[in-house]
Write an enzyme that holds these catalytic residues in place. Structure first.
Site, mmCIF file in Angstrom:
data_model
loop_
_atom_site.group_PDB
_atom_site.id
_atom_site.type_symbol
_atom_site.label_atom_id
_atom_site.label_comp_id
_atom_site.label_asym_id
_atom_site.label_seq_id
_atom_site.Cartn_x
_atom_site.Cartn_y
_atom_site.Cartn_z
ATOM 1 N N CYS A 179 -11.783 -7.903 -3.034
ATOM 2 C CA CYS A 179 -11.890 -6.538 -2.491
ATOM 3 C C CYS A 179 -13.262 -6.331 -1.866
ATOM 4 O O CYS A 179 -14.266 -6.843 -2.359
ATOM 5 C CB CYS A 179 -11.682 -5.505 -3.596
ATOM 6 N N ASP A 205 -8.308 3.665 -25.344
ATOM 7 C CA ASP A 205 -9.512 3.338 -26.110
ATOM 8 C C ASP A 205 -9.937 4.495 -27.007
ATOM 9 O O ASP A 205 -10.265 4.295 -28.176
ATOM 10 C CB ASP A 205 -10.651 2.956 -25.161
ATOM 11 N N MET A 216 -6.275 -0.453 -3.794
ATOM 12 C CA MET A 216 -6.767 -1.059 -5.036
ATOM 13 C C MET A 216 -7.703 -0.112 -5.777
ATOM 14 O O MET A 216 -7.735 -0.103 -7.011
ATOM 15 C CB MET A 216 -7.452 -2.404 -4.750
ATOM 16 N N GLU A 217 -8.439 0.701 -5.043
ATOM 17 C CA GLU A 217 -9.324 1.681 -5.679
ATOM 18 C C GLU A 217 -8.514 2.746 -6.408
ATOM 19 O O GLU A 217 -8.841 3.121 -7.544
ATOM 20 C CB GLU A 217 -10.251 2.304 -4.632
#
Length: 161
Positions: free
Chosen positions: A76, A128, A113-114
């Protein structure tokens, strides 16, 4: 059939040369889901999570991920993003959180992709922060919703069943 743009004639991976491409406004939207138990979802909604504001943390993590995509995904390009938006919403009927992201720029390469990185990392951040309460949360699906701009034109995903 389309060719893989990151593979050269010798079959080697390489970063695409975008220097000759025209700058255009490009935008991409993606989504991700995190499904959990009702009590875990209630803890997030009620702001009673011991680690703090889960949505605020996930939103910032998603924004950071979009800005760092070029460091995470080898081929990228580093991009000068003009917009990164991360929206989190609760779907109580499905006992899940929906994350929708939007990335935009005026540049020579797309921001798919971002947008996907932002959605994925926001989902991972929710996991998390909540894993001490519930380890069997499910992340997914993660997908591109839409993209506009660039040579390949516009794309709009169909409905998920």
């Amino acid at each position: 059939m389309s060719q893989l743009t990151h593979i050269n004639a010798a079959g080697e991976a390489h970063m695409v040369d975008v220097s000759a491409k025209a700058e255009t406004v490009r935008e991409a939207r993606a989504e991700a889901y995190v499904t959990m138990r009702q009590d875990t979802l209630a803890m997030i909604i009620d702001g009673k999570h011991p680690k703090g504001d889960v949505f605020a943390t996930a939103r910032i993590a998603g924004i950071q991920a979009a800005k760092s995509t070029w460091q995470l995904i080898p081929l990228c390009h580093p991009l000068l993003l003009s917009k990164v938006e991360v929206t989190l919403s609760v779907e109580p009927v499905h006992s899940r959180v929906r994350i929708e992201t939007c990335c935009r720029l005026c540049g020579k390469t797309g921001v798919e992709m971002e947008a996907l990185s932002a959605a994925s990392v926001a989902a991972l951040t929710i996991y998390d922060m909540c894993k001490a309460v519930q380890k069997d949360m499910v992340i997914g699906p993660v997908r591109l919703l839409a993209k506009s701009g660039g040579k390949s034109g516009d794309f709009h995903a169909g409905e998920v069943q």
